[in-house]
Design an enzyme around this catalytic site. Structure first.
Site, PDB file in Angstrom:
ATOM      1  N   GLY A   9      54.171  51.333  29.605  1.00 48.52           N
ATOM      2  CA  GLY A   9      55.307  51.362  28.678  1.00 48.52           C
ATOM      3  C   GLY A   9      55.746  52.788  28.412  1.00 48.52           C
ATOM      4  N   ASP A  10      56.878  52.921  27.732  1.00 49.65           N
ATOM      5  CA  ASP A  10      57.416  54.234  27.352  1.00 49.65           C
ATOM      6  C   ASP A  10      57.720  55.122  28.551  1.00 49.65           C
ATOM      7  OD1 ASP A  10      56.881  53.503  24.616  1.00 49.65           O
ATOM      8  OD2 ASP A  10      54.781  53.917  25.055  1.00 49.65           O
ATOM      9  N   GLY A  37      60.444  49.252  21.910  1.00 51.89           N
ATOM     10  CA  GLY A  37      61.368  50.103  21.166  1.00 51.89           C
ATOM     11  C   GLY A  37      61.952  51.125  22.106  1.00 51.89           C
ATOM     12  N   HIS A  38      63.273  51.174  22.189  1.00 53.88           N
ATOM     13  CA  HIS A  38      63.831  52.299  22.920  1.00 53.88           C
ATOM     14  C   HIS A  38      65.081  52.803  22.233  1.00 53.88           C
ATOM     15  CE1 HIS A  38      65.559  48.958  25.519  1.00 53.88           C
ATOM     16  NE2 HIS A  38      66.621  49.516  24.992  1.00 53.88           N
ATOM     17  N   GLY A 410      65.915  65.508  31.594  1.00 56.91           N
ATOM     18  CA  GLY A 410      66.117  65.774  30.168  1.00 56.91           C
ATOM     19  C   GLY A 410      66.524  64.486  29.484  1.00 56.91           C
TER      20      GLY A 410
END
Ligand code: IMP
Length: 423
Positions: A9-10, A37-38, A410
């Site tokens: 994840g993430d 969650g994003h 970025g």
């Protein structure tokens, strides 16, 4: 197109999803709940989404919360309220009648269990995800479609709740009354009713009409209930191969899977992590990459890129193209390590261990590569990347046998090197 997180994840799925969502007619969320969650950027404003699909900010995109999702209705309405405060009130949202309702008692049970497990806890997000999916499997859950008929809803709550209270009582937790649960459900019902439909029938029709459908990912492959680092996993499958079964679509509906990986590895919560690093090296990556949980704000554990782990996920998911995220973060280190093999008891293994006991015995084999010190965040052409940076990427492509279709340098949308069209 399906988007799949390839690690724990993430991985930065939010940015890629956002990138693709503007080209989609329909964005589908197929599993998990508000454990995900994003944050996505839209017209210069950042929005944090947990349950709502990423097309929600675009009034022309249809957003579907499909059959395999567990929905905390209060959390979802709160997300919509925050969006409306920011001026987003025109959206298209469809919620499956077959989706599961995540109830306040699931959250209490999740918390009580973690507490009872002590230092053996899973490290869940404490949002009730596991207990909710368990109720679905044991056929004790409420589904969104139950909200349509108040009388049968009440009967269902009356038959389920005593069983849930028995469990809560055993943990010494808060018990719930039928009145309390019904009051909560009636409160959310009005707001949800206009969105509830048979999303399977809707998606079947959309597919026949040739609509462009984006299946957004949540969590990562190594958190899959079956193929992840069990028991330190979530309670659903984040694999793209689970999408048909979570949406009511045939296997052929998912034509393309885009894997999302970081330039290194992170995980939150407990569980095995073969390439984990700690100390100042991990701290500098954590700081530069803002590696703190979106949902729980916990510092994420950090490690080197793990090619055997990624190879395994590529094989079980059928991934041919990947997006590699957060490459700019690696300028925080002087020297890079890349895990190229696993050994157990001095012998090389060619499979992903399936038990915690085996995973804990894994000795990762590393190659060392020089890093780069240049700021790469304004580079938009692959060929302009520093040589050491390209060597790192090319080694990954060669060892994994996939094409890196996109490189993120970025957090901003523009900080992207696109090597081929994604969607
Ligand atoms: P649960 O899904 O809340 O039950 O948590 C189980 C495990 O999955 C924990 O290690 C969580 O930190 C992890 N997890 C769940 N959702 C996410 C996510 O969206 N990103 C990263 N980790 C997650």
């Amino acid at each position: 197109l399906a988007i799949e997180g390839m690690q724990w994840g993430d991985e930065g799925k939010g940015k890629v999803t956002d990138f693709c969502a503007s080209h989609a007619d329909i964005v589908v969320r197929s599993q998990g709940g508000n454990n995900a969650g994003h944050s996505i950027e839209h017209h210069g404003v950042r929005y944090a989404l947990r349950l709502l699909p990423s097309g929600i900010l675009n009034p022309d995109t249809v957003n579907v919360i499909a059959d395999g999702v567990v929905i905390n209705p209060k959390a979802m309405l709160e997300e919509l309220r925050i969006l409306s405060e920011k001026g987003i009130s025109s959206y298209q949202l469809l919620i499956s009648k077959r989706a599961t309702l995540l109830m306040p008692y699931h959250i209490e049970i999740d918390k009580a269990r973690e507490e009872a497990l002590g230092d053996k806890k899973i490290g869940t997000t404490k949002n009730g995800i596991g207990p909710c999916y368990e109720d679905r499997a044991s056929r004790l859950s409420l589904r969104v479609g139950d909200l349509l008929d108040i009388e049968s809803l009440q009967e269902r709550v009356e038959s389920i709740l005593p069983l849930k209270n028995l469990e809560l009582k055993a943990y010494g937790g808060k018990e719930f009354s039928v009145e309390e649960i019904m009051a909560m459900l009636l409160e959310v019902r009005e707001a949800l009713l206009p969105h509830i439909i048979d999303t399977t029938a809707y998606l079947q029709k959309a597919l026949k009409e040739g609509k462009k459908i984006l299946f957004e990912g949540a969590q990562g492959a190594m958190l899959c209930m079956t193929y992840g680092t069990f028991p330190f996993v979530t309670s659903s499958s984040p694999l793209a191969t689970a999408i048909p079964n979570n949406t009511g679509l045939p296997l052929t509906a998912v034509e393309d899977v885009l894997g999302i990986m970081k330039a290194y590895t992170t995980r939150v919560g407990a569980g095995p992590f073969p390439t984990e690093i700690d100390g100042p090296l991990a701290d500098s990556i954590r700081e530069k990459g803002h590696e703190f949980g979106t949902v729980t704000h916990r510092p994420r554990r950090v490690g080197w890129l793990d090619l055997p782990q990624l190879k395994y996920v590529i094989e079980i998911s059928g991934i041919k193209r990947v997006a590699l995220m957060l490459l700019d973060v690696l300028s925080a280190v002087d020297e890079l390590k890349l895990c190229t093999g696993y050994f157990i008891d001095g012998k090389e293994i060619d499979y992903m261990p399936s038990t915690v006991a085996e995973l804990e015995k894994v000795e990762p084999q590393f190659i060392t590569m020089p890093s780069w010190k240049e700021d790469i965040s304004s580079i938009r052409n692959y060929d302009e990347l520093p040589l050491n940076c390209r060597r790192y990427l090319e080694t990954i492509e060669e060892k994994l046998g996939v094409k890196i279709a996109m490189v993120s340098v970025g957090p901003d949308k523009e900080a992207t090197i696109l090597r081929e069209e994604l969607f």
